[in-house]
Design a protein around this motif. Structure first.
Motif, PDB file in Angstrom:
ATOM      1  N   GLN A 243       0.826  -1.200   0.000  1.00  8.56           N
ATOM      2  CA  GLN A 243       0.000   0.000   0.000  1.00  8.56           C
ATOM      3  C   GLN A 243       0.865   1.257   0.000  1.00  8.56           C
ATOM      4  O   GLN A 243       0.557   2.243  -0.678  1.00  8.56           O
ATOM      5  CB  GLN A 243      -0.942  -0.009   1.200  1.00  8.56           C
ATOM      6  CG  GLN A 243      -2.012  -1.094   1.129  1.00  8.56           C
ATOM      7  CD  GLN A 243      -2.827  -1.040  -0.139  1.00  8.56           C
ATOM      8  OE1 GLN A 243      -3.476  -0.041  -0.423  1.00  8.56           O
ATOM      9  NE2 GLN A 243      -2.803  -2.119  -0.920  1.00  8.56           N
TER      10      GLN A 243
ATOM     11  N   LYS B 253      -2.019   8.251   3.492  1.00 12.17           N
ATOM     12  CA  LYS B 253      -3.228   7.627   4.029  1.00 12.17           C
ATOM     13  C   LYS B 253      -4.396   8.604   4.027  1.00 12.17           C
ATOM     14  O   LYS B 253      -5.521   8.254   3.651  1.00 12.17           O
ATOM     15  CB  LYS B 253      -2.969   7.098   5.444  1.00 12.17           C
ATOM     16  CG  LYS B 253      -4.139   6.327   6.035  1.00 12.17           C
ATOM     17  CD  LYS B 253      -3.786   5.730   7.397  1.00 12.17           C
ATOM     18  CE  LYS B 253      -4.950   4.935   7.960  1.00 12.17           C
ATOM     19  NZ  LYS B 253      -4.618   4.332   9.288  1.00 12.17           N
TER      20      LYS B 253
ATOM     21  N   LYS C 274      -5.941   9.128   0.510  1.00 11.82           N
ATOM     22  CA  LYS C 274      -6.281   7.938  -0.269  1.00 11.82           C
ATOM     23  C   LYS C 274      -7.536   8.113  -1.107  1.00 11.82           C
ATOM     24  O   LYS C 274      -7.662   7.497  -2.172  1.00 11.82           O
ATOM     25  CB  LYS C 274      -6.401   6.724   0.649  1.00 11.82           C
ATOM     26  CG  LYS C 274      -7.483   6.808   1.706  1.00 11.82           C
ATOM     27  CD  LYS C 274      -7.438   5.572   2.607  1.00 11.82           C
ATOM     28  CE  LYS C 274      -8.510   5.644   3.696  1.00 11.82           C
ATOM     29  NZ  LYS C 274      -8.467   4.449   4.574  1.00 11.82           N
TER      30      LYS C 274
END
Length: 404
Positions: A255, A331, A334
Motif C-alpha cells: 500500500q 493515508k 487515499k
C-alpha cells in the motif's frame, strides 16, 4: 491550496523542458525504431546511457523521491514533482533518462522507506545511481490479484533461509538484462489475520529457480527491452536477511508503494493527453476536407474544447491529491489518490481517442505517438489496481464519511 510553482520548481521545469527539447525529442524516433525491431528484442537502446549521464550531470536525477527521505532525495514534494513528471510523460521512455521510471521508482521508495541499512547499501544505492534495474512481483495468474490478500505464492521458513514457490505474471521489466533485483510479495503465514499474512522479500535476479514461463504482449507489443512476463518460482532460496521490515508487513509495504506510484501514472497520463491535444490542434489547422479546414468544423472545435476542459480538470485534481499527500500523508489522501487514478487514465484515453479520429488513418499508425498513448492509458486503467477497485473503495469511503 496554492498551486503556484515554487522558484525551485520553475527553475527545474525550465531545465527539464530544455533538456527534453535538446536531447530527447530529436531522438524519439531513433529510440522507437530500436525497441520495436524484432532483431533487437530485450536489448536496451544504446543511446540511453549517454542521455542518463547528461541528465545526471545537469542535476535532473531522482526527482521523484519525496523529500522526507532526506539525503537520498533532491528535496521535492509531490506537488513540486507533478509538473516535472507530466513533462516526462509526454515521451514515456524519457522517465528512465532521469531515473524516474517504474517499476524502479516504487521499488526505490520501498527500500528507502522500509529497508534496513544493509539492504539500502546493496540494492537502493545502485538503483539510485541508475546502475541496475528492478522488478516487482505481486500479480498472480491463479487469483484476482486486485485483492492483494489473495496472493498465494509461498514464502516458507527453512532455518536461516526462506524458500519461495509460486507463479507470478504481468511482471514488468523482468526481461531487461539490466534487471538485477526483484521485490516479491508472498505469504509467510496463511493462518494470520487477513492483512498480516503477506511479506515482502528481496530476490537477486540470478537466484536459481526463477523461470520465465512466457512473455506477455500488450496490444500486440512485447514492450522491449523490459517487457512483461509470466514466471514460475521453484524452490527459490534466499537468506532471511532479505526480508523487508518484518514478517506480516507485506500488505502495508504494498500500500505504501502503490500510493505514489498511482499518482505518478496520473501525472504521466496528463502529459500524454496534453501532447495529443497539441498534435491534434496542429493537424486540424493544416488539413482540408470538403473545401474547409478541419479546424473550422464545429465538431472538431468541440472535441478540442472538451479535451482542454478534461485535461485541466484532471490536472487540478492531481495537484490537489499531491498537495494533500504532502500536507497530511498518503493515508489521508487515499480518497483523492483513488479518484485521480480513475479519472486521469480514462481522460487520457478519451482525449487520445478524439485525436486519433481527427487524424483519420494516420491516427492508428505509428506516425504519431497518439495510438501508443491510447493503448498505454487503456493499460494504466488496470495497472496498480483496476478502475472498479478504486471506485468501490472510494464509494465505500464516501458513504462512511457522509454517514458519520
Amino acid at each position: 491550496m496554492n498551486f503556484d510553482h515554487s522558484e525551485q520548481t520553475l527553475e527545474l521545469l525550465a531545465r527539464l523542458q530544455r533538456f527534453m527539447d535538446t536531447y530527447i525529442a530529436p531522438r524519439e524516433q531513433e529510440q522507437h525504431d530500436w525497441v520495436t525491431d524484432p532483431a533487437r528484442v530485450w536489448q536496451p537502446w544504446p543511446g540511453l546511457e549517454e542521455l542518463k549521464e547528461k541528465a545526471r550531470a545537469e542535476g535532473l536525477w531522482n526527482l521523484f523521491l519525496p523529500k522526507e527521505y532526506g539525503d537520498l532525495s533532491p528535496g521535492l514534494s509531490n506537488l513540486e514533482y507533478a509538473p516535472l513528471c507530466e513533462i516526462m510523460g509526454r515521451i514515456p521512455w524519457s522517465a528512465e533518462v532521469f531515473n524516474c521510471s517504474a517499476p524502479d521508482t516504487g521499488n526505490m521508495e520501498v527500500l528507502a522507506k522500509y529497508g534496513n541499512a544493509e539492504q539500502q547499501e546493496q540494492w537502493l544505492k545502485p538503483l539510485m545511481d541508475g546502475e541496475i534495474r528492478s522488478a516487482y512481483l505481486m500479480t498472480e495468474p491463479q487469483v484476482a490479484s486486485s485483492d492483494a490478500t489473495n496472493i498465494e505464492t509461498e514464502i516458507k521458513s527453512d532455518g536461516d533461509d526462506y524458500v519461495i514457490n509460486g507463479r507470478k505474471w504481468w511482471i514488468s521489466g523482468i526481461m531487461d538484462p539490466r534487471c538485477k533485483v526483484l521485490l516479491l510479495m508472498g505469504k509467510t503465514d496463511p493462518d494470520a489475520p487477513r492483512h498480516q499474512q503477506q511479506s515482502t522479500v528481496i530476490i537477486p535476479r540470478d537466484t536459481p529457480g526463477i523461470h520465465i514461463v512466457r512473455n506477455l504482449t500488450v496490444f500486440g507489443s512485447l514492450n522491449s527491452p523490459g517487457g512483461e512476463a509470466e514466471l514460475r518460482l521453484e524452490n527459490v532460496r534466499i537468506p532471511k536477511r532479505n526480508l523487508i521490515l518484518g514478517e506480516g508487513c507485506g500488505f502495508e509495504i504494498a500500500q505504501g508503494r502503490l500510493g505514489p506510484g498511482r499518482i505518478h501514472h496520473c501525472m504521466r497520463s496528463i502529459g500524454q493527453a496534453q501532447r495529443s491535444l497539441e498534435i491534434m490542434a496542429r493537424r486540424v489547422e493544416n488539413r482540408v476536407a470538403f473545401g474547409r479546414k478541419l479546424s473550422e468544423q464545429s465538431s472538431i472545435r468541440q472535441d478540442i474544447a472538451r479535451s482542454f476542459c478534461d485535461i485541466e480538470q484532471a490536472r487540478l485534481l492531481t495537484l490537489k491529491a499531491a498537495d494533500r499527500m504532502d500536507k497530511y500523508g498518503n493515508k489521508d489522501a487515499k480518497d483523492l489518490i483513488a479518484a485521480i487514478k480513475v479519472v486521469a487514465p480514462q481522460m487520457a484515453q478519451n482525449v487520445t481517442d478524439r485525436a486519433i479520429q481527427a487524424h483519420g488513418g494516420m491516427g492508428v499508425s505509428d506516425d504519431t505517438p497518439i495510438a501508443h498513448f491510447f493503448t498505454l492509458n487503456r493499460f494504466v486503467r488496470i495497472a496498480d489496481g483496476p478502475d472498479e477497485v478504486h471506485m468501490s473503495q472510494l464509494g465505500k469511503m464516501k458513504i462512511q464519511e457522509y454517514n458519520d
